[in-house]
Design an enzyme around this catalytic site. Structure first.
Site, PDB file in Angstrom:
ATOM      1  N   HIS A  98       0.818  -1.214   0.000  1.00  0.00           N
ATOM      2  CA  HIS A  98       0.000   0.000   0.000  1.00  0.00           C
ATOM      3  C   HIS A  98       0.855   1.269   0.000  1.00  0.00           C
ATOM      4  CE1 HIS A  98      -3.493  -2.538   1.853  1.00  0.00           C
ATOM      5  NE2 HIS A  98      -3.175  -2.894   0.631  1.00  0.00           N
ATOM      6  N   HIS A 261      -9.174  -1.646  -5.356  1.00  0.00           N
ATOM      7  CA  HIS A 261      -8.108  -2.020  -4.419  1.00  0.00           C
ATOM      8  C   HIS A 261      -7.111  -2.968  -5.087  1.00  0.00           C
ATOM      9  CE1 HIS A 261      -6.037  -2.250  -0.641  1.00  0.00           C
ATOM     10  NE2 HIS A 261      -5.839  -3.532  -0.916  1.00  0.00           N
ATOM     11  N   ASP A 265      -3.180  -2.414  -5.218  1.00  0.00           N
ATOM     12  CA  ASP A 265      -2.197  -3.445  -4.840  1.00  0.00           C
ATOM     13  C   ASP A 265      -1.215  -3.709  -5.980  1.00  0.00           C
ATOM     14  OD1 ASP A 265      -2.951  -4.062  -2.247  1.00  0.00           O
ATOM     15  OD2 ASP A 265      -4.206  -5.775  -2.813  1.00  0.00           O
ATOM     16  N   HIS A 288      -0.714 -10.828  -5.260  1.00  0.00           N
ATOM     17  CA  HIS A 288       0.682 -10.487  -4.953  1.00  0.00           C
ATOM     18  C   HIS A 288       1.672 -11.473  -5.572  1.00  0.00           C
ATOM     19  CE1 HIS A 288      -1.044  -7.573  -2.340  1.00  0.00           C
ATOM     20  NE2 HIS A 288      -1.557  -8.477  -1.538  1.00  0.00           N
TER      21      HIS A 288
END
Ligand SMILES: [Zn+2]
Length: 327
Positions: A98, A261, A265, A288
């Site tokens: 973030h 979001h 990310d 991720h």
């Protein structure tokens, strides 16, 4: 001769006036924050300090007997199960995505981040607190050209099949554009926007992307807590849903906050490569782990990218010369 050395020679040979060069950025002053880590629940202090040109972004674990510096490099990402964790020499920092997203969104090149625990504070679960911290410190231009990783050929990573399929791709683009599509087996998430395209050149990162919060489901949260995770998580730093509704009293910040979001990310995960990118990123259900694999895939193909600078701001992509505006 390496690409960077070649660039530097070309740069010196032409000797353009530094005034017209698209320059690196750091902070004008120091900025501090205190919060808790999402997973550890630990109190942590963060100090953001200006750094000289070509430093990049470096985390420094100042709580260790001998402080350990962890620079942003794709190979230092060692865990991507719940968040992006970077490690070096036995020291780690969890959940860097973030704050890295905020740095990418505001175009911060050089920054020293002193941290007193192994996890970045979650603050409100989005990047907007980090945007606020960076903008409060002030952003200054430095006497060195910004170096971009320019994608020259498409690079793609894939995982799973059928309902488990995920992929992420980088393609050449004069600018930085991200397109993300989600697909969750959850009626609340499915009732919102599933696809977003965001172009950094629009200058609207702070207002359109940065405020999107991380999210979780009550069932998962209970399971994670039983495993000693998400100890710092709650309604003030995440969107929390049961089977049928959002439990946060204020509801959603954007109609499509979930997919936004994921863009937030991805911007943070990709910035771990250490330089801003000139590329179009497109992803379907990525996370991720796949984002980090994509960076490694790009770096494994030297013919697929080059390092470039802009001697003349006017040649840079739309919106890149301006310092990001506040909300
Ligand atoms: Zn996140």
């Amino acid at each position: 001769m390496g690409v960077i050395a070649k660039e530097r020679m070309r740069w010196m040979a032409r000797a353009p006036k530094i005034d017209s060069v698209l320059k690196q950025r750091t902070l004008k002053s120091i900025s501090r924050a205190v919060g808790v880590g999402l997973h550890s629940g630990q109190r942590v202090e963060l100090t953001l300090r200006p750094a000289p040109p070509d430093t990049g972004i470096i985390f420094r674990r100042v709580d260790l007997p001998v402080p350990v510096e962890i620079p942003m490099e794709a190979e230092f990402v060692t865990d991507t199960r719940l968040a992006s964790t970077i490690s070096r020499g036995g020291a780690k920092v969890q959940t860097v995505e973030h704050i890295m997203s905020a740095c990418a969104g505001l175009g911060i090149d050089n920054l020293m981040i002193d941290i007193t625990a192994d996890e970045v504070p979650i603050l409100d679960g989005s990047a907007s607190s980090f945007v606020f911290l960076l903008q409060s410190a002030g952003i200054v231009l430095q006497k060195a050209p910004r170096r971009f990783i320019k994608v020259l050929k498409p690079v793609e990573v894939r995982e799973g099949e059928g309902a488990n399929e995920k992929w992420a791709r980088l393609e050449p683009y004069h600018g930085y554009k991200l397109t993300f599509q989600i697909e969750f087996d959850h009626r609340v998430v499915n009732s919102t926007g599933q696809r977003v395209e965001f172009d950094l050149g629009s200058g609207s990162y702070s207002s359109d992307i940065a405020r999107a919060r991380t999210f979780g489901f009550t069932k998962e949260v209970e399971y994670m807590r039983s495993k000693g995770l998400a100890l710092g998580g709650g309604l003030d730093n995440a969107i929390v849903m049961d089977d049928t509704k959002v439990l946060n009293a204020g509801g959603l910040r954007y109609d499509d906050e979930f997919v936004k979001h994921k863009i937030l990310d991805a911007m943070g995960d990709l910035y771990i490569i250490g330089k801003p990118m000139l590329a179009a990123y497109t992803a379907f259900r990525s996370g991720h782990a796949l984002n980090n694999l994509l960076l490694r895939e790009l770096l494994a193909h030297p013919e697929a990218y080059e390092i470039v600078t802009f001697d003349d701001e006017a040649a840079a992509p739309r919106g890149f010369a301006e310092v990001a505006r506040a909300w």
